[in-house]
Design a protein around this motif. Structure first.
Motif, short mmCIF file in Angstrom:
data_model
loop_
_atom_site.label_atom_id
_atom_site.label_comp_id
_atom_site.label_asym_id
_atom_site.label_seq_id
_atom_site.Cartn_x
_atom_site.Cartn_y
_atom_site.Cartn_z
N MET A 161 22.05 -125.66 122.23
CA MET A 161 22.08 -127.12 121.72
C MET A 161 23.09 -128.19 122.06
SD MET A 161 22.32 -128.08 117.48
CE MET A 161 20.75 -128.93 117.47
N ARG A 162 22.89 -129.39 122.48
CA ARG A 162 23.72 -130.32 122.72
C ARG A 162 24.84 -130.79 121.98
NH1 ARG A 162 23.14 -132.92 127.21
NH2 ARG A 162 20.94 -132.48 127.62
N CYS A 163 26.16 -130.84 122.41
CA CYS A 163 27.07 -131.26 121.50
C CYS A 163 26.96 -132.62 121.16
CB CYS A 163 28.33 -130.99 122.26
SG CYS A 163 30.01 -131.82 121.54
N PRO A 164 27.07 -132.98 119.60
CA PRO A 164 26.96 -134.28 119.37
C PRO A 164 28.13 -135.33 119.75
CG PRO A 164 27.54 -133.08 117.54
CD PRO A 164 27.17 -132.17 118.67
N TYR A 165 29.23 -134.82 120.22
CA TYR A 165 30.40 -135.60 120.46
C TYR A 165 30.68 -135.98 122.05
CZ TYR A 165 31.88 -133.91 116.00
OH TYR A 165 31.63 -133.59 114.50
N CYS A 166 30.07 -134.63 122.89
CA CYS A 166 30.49 -135.00 124.46
C CYS A 166 29.21 -134.83 125.10
CB CYS A 166 31.52 -134.25 124.96
SG CYS A 166 31.21 -132.41 125.05
N SER A 167 28.35 -134.39 124.35
CA SER A 167 26.72 -134.13 124.95
C SER A 167 26.73 -133.17 125.93
CB SER A 167 26.21 -135.81 125.67
OG SER A 167 26.18 -136.41 124.68
N ALA A 168 27.53 -132.13 126.05
CA ALA A 168 27.53 -131.15 126.60
C ALA A 168 26.28 -130.35 126.52
CB ALA A 168 28.80 -130.08 126.60
N PRO A 169 25.76 -129.77 127.41
CA PRO A 169 24.34 -128.86 127.34
C PRO A 169 24.43 -127.86 126.41
CG PRO A 169 24.83 -128.80 129.53
CD PRO A 169 25.96 -129.61 128.82
N ASP A 170 25.66 -127.09 126.47
CA ASP A 170 25.64 -125.76 125.87
C ASP A 170 26.80 -125.50 124.87
OD1 ASP A 170 23.61 -124.40 127.42
OD2 ASP A 170 24.95 -124.35 128.92
N THR A 171 26.37 -124.93 123.64
CA THR A 171 27.36 -124.83 122.37
C THR A 171 27.00 -123.28 122.13
OG1 THR A 171 25.83 -125.77 120.93
CG2 THR A 171 27.51 -127.27 121.66
N ARG A 172 28.08 -122.76 121.48
CA ARG A 172 27.96 -121.55 120.95
C ARG A 172 28.05 -121.37 119.52
NH1 ARG A 172 32.54 -118.22 119.86
NH2 ARG A 172 34.55 -119.11 120.09
N VAL A 173 27.39 -120.37 119.00
CA VAL A 173 27.32 -120.20 117.46
C VAL A 173 28.56 -119.37 116.98
CG1 VAL A 173 25.97 -119.16 115.49
CG2 VAL A 173 24.87 -120.48 117.49
N VAL A 174 29.34 -120.05 116.14
CA VAL A 174 30.77 -119.29 115.75
C VAL A 174 30.26 -118.36 114.42
CG1 VAL A 174 32.82 -119.59 114.81
CG2 VAL A 174 32.02 -121.05 116.74
N ASN A 175 29.49 -119.24 113.52
CA ASN A 175 29.18 -118.31 112.46
C ASN A 175 27.88 -118.77 111.79
OD1 ASN A 175 29.23 -117.35 109.57
ND2 ASN A 175 30.80 -118.66 108.91
N SER A 176 26.93 -117.99 111.27
CA SER A 176 25.71 -118.21 110.68
C SER A 176 25.67 -117.61 109.18
CB SER A 176 24.69 -117.62 111.50
OG SER A 176 24.56 -118.03 112.65
N ARG A 177 25.12 -118.11 108.61
CA ARG A 177 24.94 -117.94 107.03
C ARG A 177 23.59 -118.41 106.36
NH1 ARG A 177 29.22 -120.46 103.09
NH2 ARG A 177 29.40 -122.57 104.31
N PRO A 178 22.88 -117.95 105.41
CA PRO A 178 21.97 -118.36 104.65
C PRO A 178 22.38 -119.67 103.83
CG PRO A 178 22.02 -116.08 104.10
CD PRO A 178 23.53 -116.63 105.14
N SER A 179 21.82 -120.77 103.76
CA SER A 179 22.08 -121.75 102.98
C SER A 179 20.94 -122.25 102.08
CB SER A 179 22.37 -123.04 103.95
OG SER A 179 22.72 -124.13 103.35
N ASP A 180 21.05 -123.26 101.15
CA ASP A 180 19.95 -123.60 100.25
C ASP A 180 19.25 -122.72 99.68
OD1 ASP A 180 20.67 -126.04 100.88
OD2 ASP A 180 19.34 -126.47 102.56
N GLU A 181 19.97 -121.66 99.27
CA GLU A 181 19.12 -120.45 98.60
C GLU A 181 18.14 -119.78 99.58
OE1 GLU A 181 17.68 -121.71 94.98
OE2 GLU A 181 19.71 -122.41 94.08
N GLY A 182 18.58 -119.64 100.84
CA GLY A 182 17.89 -118.86 101.68
C GLY A 182 16.72 -119.64 102.44
#
Length: 147
Positions: A1-22
Motif C-alpha cells: 500500500m502506498r504511504c499517504p504522507y510521502c507516496s512511497a510505494p511500500d509500507t509494512r503492516v505493524v499490527n492487524s486486528r479485527p474491527s467492527d465486530e469482525g
C-alpha cells in the motif's frame, strides 16, 4: 500500500486486528521511507452503496469522505476520533440499502453528532445546510436550544 504522507510505494503492516465486530480488519502500517504510521481498514464489499447527489449524479459511498467531514466539524473539540471512525466505517452496513441520498447521509451524520457535541453539530450543519445568512445560523442554534 502506498504511504499517504510521502507516496512511497511500500509500507509494512505493524499490527492487524479485527474491527467492527469482525466485519473488518484494522491494520497499522508504517512507511519505510518516512517512518510515519497510519491505519487502514480492510472489509468485504459486495455491492457498493450509491449516493444520489443533489445535482442528480450518483457516486459510490466513500467512508473516508464522511470521516473527513466529521473530523473537520469536531476539530479541537472533545470528541473521540475512534467514535467518528466507527460511525463512518459502519455507515454503509447499517444503511441496509443500495442507494441513499446525500441529504440522508447529512441528516444521519447530524443525528450522530448532535448528542456528542453541539458545537460540532452546528459546524457540520452550517456546511450541510449551506447557511447563507447569520439569521439562518442563529435560527439553527435556537432550534438546538429548544430540543
Amino acid at each position: 500500500m502506498r504511504c499517504p504522507y510521502c507516496s512511497a510505494p511500500d509500507t509494512r503492516v505493524v499490527n492487524s486486528r479485527p474491527s467492527d465486530e469482525g466485519g473488518a480488519i484494522r491494520r497499522r502500517r508504517e512507511c519505510g521511507a518516512c517512518g510515519r504510521r497510519f491505519t487502514t481498514y480492510e472489509r468485504a464489499q459486495l455491492e457498493p452503496l450509491m449516493v444520489l447527489k443533489r445535482d442528480g449524479s450518483r457516486e459510490a459511498f466513500n467512508p473516508d469522505k464522511l470521516l473527513r467531514g466529521l473530523l473537520l466539524a469536531t476539530e479541537k473539540r472533545p470528541v473521540a476520533q475512534e467514535a467518528l471512525r466507527t460511525f463512518a466505517n459502519s455507515f454503509e452496513d447499517e444503511t441496509g440499502a443500495h442507494e441513499i441520498s446525500s441529504e440522508e447521509v447529512g441528516r444521519r451524520a447530524m443525528a450522530f453528532l448532535k448528542p456528542l457535541d453541539e458545537v460540532a453539530y452546528i459546524r457540520f450543519a452550517s456546511v450541510y445546510r449551506e447557511f447563507d445568512s447569520l439569521e439562518r445560523f442563529i435560527e439553527e442554534i435556537r432550534g438546538l436550544k429548544d430540543t
